[in-house]
Design an enzyme around this catalytic site. Structure first.
Site, PDB file in Angstrom:
ATOM      1  N   ASP A 166     -25.925 -10.572  34.681  1.00 13.80           N
ATOM      2  CA  ASP A 166     -24.595 -10.070  34.469  1.00 13.80           C
ATOM      3  C   ASP A 166     -23.950  -9.427  35.799  1.00 13.80           C
ATOM      4  OD1 ASP A 166     -24.097 -10.667  31.539  1.00 13.80           O
ATOM      5  OD2 ASP A 166     -25.963  -9.435  31.262  1.00 13.80           O
ATOM      6  N   ARG A 235     -13.453  -4.175  31.700  1.00 13.52           N
ATOM      7  CA  ARG A 235     -14.177  -5.301  31.915  1.00 13.52           C
ATOM      8  C   ARG A 235     -13.197  -6.693  31.892  1.00 13.52           C
ATOM      9  NH1 ARG A 235     -19.058  -5.769  28.062  1.00 13.52           N
ATOM     10  NH2 ARG A 235     -19.939  -7.414  29.207  1.00 13.52           N
ATOM     11  N   HIS A 266     -16.686 -13.465  25.996  1.00 16.44           N
ATOM     12  CA  HIS A 266     -17.278 -13.504  24.915  1.00 16.44           C
ATOM     13  C   HIS A 266     -16.729 -14.429  23.963  1.00 16.44           C
ATOM     14  CE1 HIS A 266     -18.363 -10.079  26.919  1.00 16.44           C
ATOM     15  NE2 HIS A 266     -19.692 -10.077  26.746  1.00 16.44           N
ATOM     16  N   HIS A 278     -23.876  -4.415  20.501  1.00 13.92           N
ATOM     17  CA  HIS A 278     -25.218  -3.989  20.741  1.00 13.92           C
ATOM     18  C   HIS A 278     -25.918  -3.137  19.665  1.00 13.92           C
ATOM     19  CE1 HIS A 278     -23.572  -4.939  24.836  1.00 13.92           C
ATOM     20  NE2 HIS A 278     -24.682  -5.349  25.144  1.00 13.92           N
ATOM     21  N   ASP A 350     -25.060 -14.800  23.018  1.00 22.24           N
ATOM     22  CA  ASP A 350     -25.320 -13.506  23.346  1.00 22.24           C
ATOM     23  C   ASP A 350     -26.675 -13.075  22.956  1.00 22.24           C
ATOM     24  OD1 ASP A 350     -24.824 -10.919  24.635  1.00 22.24           O
ATOM     25  OD2 ASP A 350     -22.916 -10.569  23.528  1.00 22.24           O
TER      26      ASP A 350
END
Length: 450
Positions: A166, A235, A266, A278, A350
């Site tokens: 990443d 991001r 994503h 996460h 992911d």
């Protein structure tokens, strides 16, 4: 290291031949590229209240927001034409089921050197790729030593490894201190320059390629539509679909143009969540029509511009699929991404060890469900035991008939086709001199700041 078998030597030779065929065909076909990037009116993001605690999702035509009818998963296409396709088919015919399932696993490792468990995953399980994180990287020399060691461990296997990372710029940067800093997508988005975004992609690709990587999980195509989002923020290139589309596709092309595989993420969109996947499973209460007006637009445009790979997020969209998050959903991957948007490339999950999955599903069942939904590569970023659980679950599902081997072959065809398209090898790299690259980064950074 064990001596390569005759089967693996033959398979490796077949891979090299089909990679060469794909390269020749690519040169012949490079004069045209289907699709047109979205442009024109800026689509403003709705307020965060338009969704419940999460991002956005799914896939369908922006101009036709209703869900498409169920359809068969599009057959994988092979870059390079029939000769390359025949070579891949022959290679797959010579692979065991275990070899094929290995290609579908992209795994994380512990430590900064190749250890026994890493060797087992590569040499015995024949995993198709490795992802490195910040805790695997201490210095430029150490990083290059590690990527070269991973490739050496793969020497007896049928296809080269995806060596992935990443490397987005900004706060998501894995490169060691020897590299000049690349700012965030948000900083580049503030400039509004597609040229700056394309150069960003080129510089990111040069960074990772110099150290032996061949795949980058970038660009981020999420729209920063929720100020409470704990995951995306800068991001993202911005808060409008037009800006994210224009700059995201420019970055994607910049990365690909340097010979590194870009993975857009994503899908179906992580920009409107207030929950970190996460840690927990975000829930987004948007309809397909709402998603089609915003979140899906950058992904649709990227697919029109021949995106190679798409990462799917762990987000539940109860108005689309009340039972499974996007990463495990036939509705979202099969009907929307594959059939609705016509994506025939590689679908990557992911990380399946994120809290959104592990707190709600067993890893084994999630592994089987995501392949049934249409995924090709399962990202298992942490722990050898988790790689084993995913691998064993897929093997058992095929042997029980829950998954067909033909379904496995579809994914492996896509994976090997992508490796051939980018002419991946396990050749080692020397520790690079970063002087010119760092000079170029600093000059570009100054231009963006102006």
């Amino acid at each position: 290291m064990t001596r390569p078998s005759v089967r693996n030597n033959t398979a490796r030779n077949n891979y090299r031949m089909l990679a060469a065929a794909a390269a020749i065909a690519s040169l012949l076909l490079s004069g045209g590229c289907g699709g047109r990037a979205a442009s024109g009116t800026e689509t403003a993001a709705p307020s965060a209240s338009a969704a419940s605690s999460a991002p956005s999702a799914a896939t369908a035509s922006a101009r036709q927001p209703s869900l498409p009818p169920p359809a068969a998963t599009p057959a994988p296409t092979v870059s390079g034409g029939s000769s390359a396709g025949e070579g891949i088919a022959q290679q797959i015919a010579g692979m065991t089921l275990e070899d094929k399932i290995g290609q579908m696993l992209l795994v994380g490792i512990d430590g900064t050197e190749v250890n026994g468990q890493t060797q087992k995953m590569i040499e015995n399980d024949k995993v198709g790729g490795i992802i490195l994180y910040a805790d695997n990287i201490t210095s430029l020399k150490g990083m290059v030593s590690l990527t070269n060691g991973l490739k050496r461990s793969n020497a007896g296997n049928a296809a080269p490894l995806f060596i992935s990372v990443d490397q987005e710029g900004g706060k998501v940067s894995r490169m060691p201190d020897e590299y000049a800093v690349i700012p965030s997508n948000g900083a580049v988005g503030a400039s509004g320059s597609a040229g700056a975004a394309e150069m960003m992609g080129k510089l990111l690709a040069r960074e990772v390629q110099a150290a032996g990587f061949n795949m980058n999980f970038a660009p981020v195509l999420d729209i920063n539509s929720n100020p409470d989002n704990p995951v995306i923020g800068d991001r993202s290139f911005g808060s409008t679909s037009a800006k994210v589309t224009r700059l995201g596709i420019a970055e994607m092309k910049g990365i690909a143009g340097e010979g590194v595989v870009p993975v857009v993420k994503h899908f179906p969109g992580h920009g409107d969540t207030s929950v970190d996947s996460h840690l927990e499973l975000p829930v987004v209460d948007k309809t397909a029509a709402q998603l089609a007006r915003l979140e899906w637009l950058p992904f649709q445009a990227a697919i029109q511009e021949q995106a190679d790979a798409v990462m799917v997020a762990h987000i539940l969209y109860p108005k689309l699929d009340p039972d499974r998050p996007a990463s495990l959903s036939k509705v979202i991957i099969g009907q929307q991404l594959r059939s609705g948007m016509g994506f025939t490339g590689v679908v990557i999950t992911d990380d399946l060890t994120m809290g959104a999955i592990t707190k709600n599903y067993s890893l084994g069942s999630a592994a089987v469900d995501t392949v049934l939904a249409g995924s090709d590569i399962l990202l298992v970023a942490h722990e050898y035991s988790n790689e084993q659980a995913a691998r064993n679950a897929l093997l058992a599902a095929v042997k029980s008939g829950k998954l067909s081997e033909a379904r496995i072959d579809e994914s492996v065809t896509r994976i090997l086709s992508l490796k051939a398209k980018y002419q991946l090898t396990d050749s080692p790299v020397a520790v690079p001199d970063l002087t010119q690259l760092n000079k170029d980064i600093k000059a570009w950074r100054s231009a963006v700041a102006q």
